[in-house]
Write an enzyme that holds these catalytic residues in place. Structure first.
Site, PDB file in Angstrom:
ATOM      1  N   PRO A  66       0.786  -1.238   0.000  1.00 11.98           N
ATOM      2  CG  PRO A  66      -0.897  -1.576   1.595  1.00 11.98           C
ATOM      3  CD  PRO A  66       0.397  -2.152   1.093  1.00 11.98           C
ATOM      4  CB  THR A  97       1.693   4.562  -5.677  1.00  9.35           C
ATOM      5  OG1 THR A  97       1.279   3.930  -6.877  1.00  9.35           O
ATOM      6  CG2 THR A  97       1.818   6.055  -5.894  1.00  9.35           C
ATOM      7  CE  LYS A 172       0.205   5.414  -9.621  1.00  6.99           C
ATOM      8  NZ  LYS A 172      -0.922   5.027 -10.445  1.00  6.99           N
ATOM      9  CE  LYS A 247      -0.642   5.409  -1.632  1.00  8.92           C
ATOM     10  NZ  LYS A 247      -0.062   4.312  -2.355  1.00  8.92           N
TER      11      LYS A 247
END
Ligand code: NAD
Length: 300
Positions: A66, A97, A172, A247
């Site tokens: 995560p 990520t 990203k 996040k």
């Protein structure tokens, strides 16, 4: 064929590991959730009792976790010393990520042990992971990117080298900030039209052939009933959880602070998704943001 260790078999990692096994590689897997391991076994992977067992003897190890804290815990915790379980020259590919600092920290620790490391976050969602059509956005040495390509091609269609260690994460974050903005904007535009009596499917078709077209509208429509095989068709279960989008937006904000970049639209999107998560929606797909715009029934 390559012996691959794969850690993290969630919404994304599960189908990615399955595609590697389907391509004939030996894939040793581990996840904290037993059910996820069982699904991977059914797809041809080999279960390991823990992360160390999963990576032992592997030429390549992939992690799909995560957030940065999970990746640092996995790779840098002294008790586990996972990096030491890999043969010198092995390639570590982190597809999670995460923040740039964590990616660089793990990459440098791997290099100090004579290993190779690339950060390789992905885009394309759960459907892309299942279909093997993900986009990989890689940071690290060009030579390591080249050597990873045949394996990445088992899971994805578009493979990009963004730059040095951490560059994959930066690209990203830019992408996901834009995704959050056009998902929230798409939900808002659909809600506006529906409230004025338009059919959401007709409005989607019109905007999809007009200048408002975008990925959220065309491939991941947030309005229930407009599209099949998207989270909106299954009450926003599976997919990309709102809490993961929150996040990513936090990571984009930290990046903006670092470079003194102005990101007013990103900040607004972050507030919207944060509000949505705070209303108990963190575990549902991020396209459920559309519910923020729906009229709620007045209490009787
Ligand atoms: P997820 O929560 O479904 O999966 C994460 C998995 O990691 C879980 O199965 C969890 O049990 C496992 N895990 C956590 N810590 C572990 C540990 N120490 N050892 C072994 N397993 C551990 O999340 P996801 O949707 O698969 O996303 C993974 C990453 O990919 C995130 O960084 C996310 O931001 C990114 N991402 C997700 C999507 C998407 O559409 N879901 C798209 C692109 C990128």
């Amino acid at each position: 064929m390559t012996r691959i260790g794969f850690i993290g078999l969630g919404n994304m990692g599960g189908p990615m590991a399955a595609n590697l096994a389907g391509a004939g590689h030996t894939v040793q897997v581990f996840d904290l959730v037993a059910q996820n391991i069982e699904r991977a076994i059914a797809a041809g992977c080999i279960a390991a009792g823990d992360a160390r067992e999963a990576v032992t003897g592997c030429e390549v190890v992939i992690s799909m976790l995560p957030a940065g804290e999970h990746v640092r815990d996995l790779w840098l915790s002294e008790g586990q010393d996972l990096l030491a379980a890999l043969p010198v020259g092995a390639l570590v590919i982190d597809c999670s990520t995460i923040d740039v600092d964590s990616a660089r920290q793990v990459g440098e620790a791997a290099r100090a042990r004579g290993l190779r490391f690339i950060d390789a976050p992905v885009s394309g969602g759960v459907a892309g992971a299942a279909a093997g059509t993900l986009t990989f956005i890689v940071g690290g040495d060009g030579a390591d990117f080249e050597s990873a390509k045949p394996l990445l091609a088992c899971m994805g269609q578009n493979l990009f080298h963004a730059g040095t260690l951490g560059a994959g994460q930066i690209a990203k974050m830019c992408n996901n900030m834009l995704l959050a903005i056009h998902m929230a904007g798409t939900a808002e535009a659909l809600a506006l039209g529906v409230k004025e009596g338009l059919d959401p499917a007709v409005l989607s078709t019109i905007m999809g052939k007009s200048s408002g077209n975008n990925w959220s509208l065309e491939r991941y429509n947030p309005w229930p009933g407009v599209m099949e095989n998207v989270p909106a068709a299954r009450n926003y279960q599976g997919g990309f959880m709102t809490r993961l989008m929150v996040k990513d937006l936090g990571l984009a904000m930290a990046l903006a602070e670092h470079g003194h970049s102005a990101v007013p639209m990103g900040a607004l999107a972050r507030n919207l998704f944060n509000l949505h998560a705070a209303q108990g929606q963190g575990g549902r797909d991020f396209s459920s943001i559309v519910e923020l715009y729906l009229d709620k029934q007045d209490p009787a």
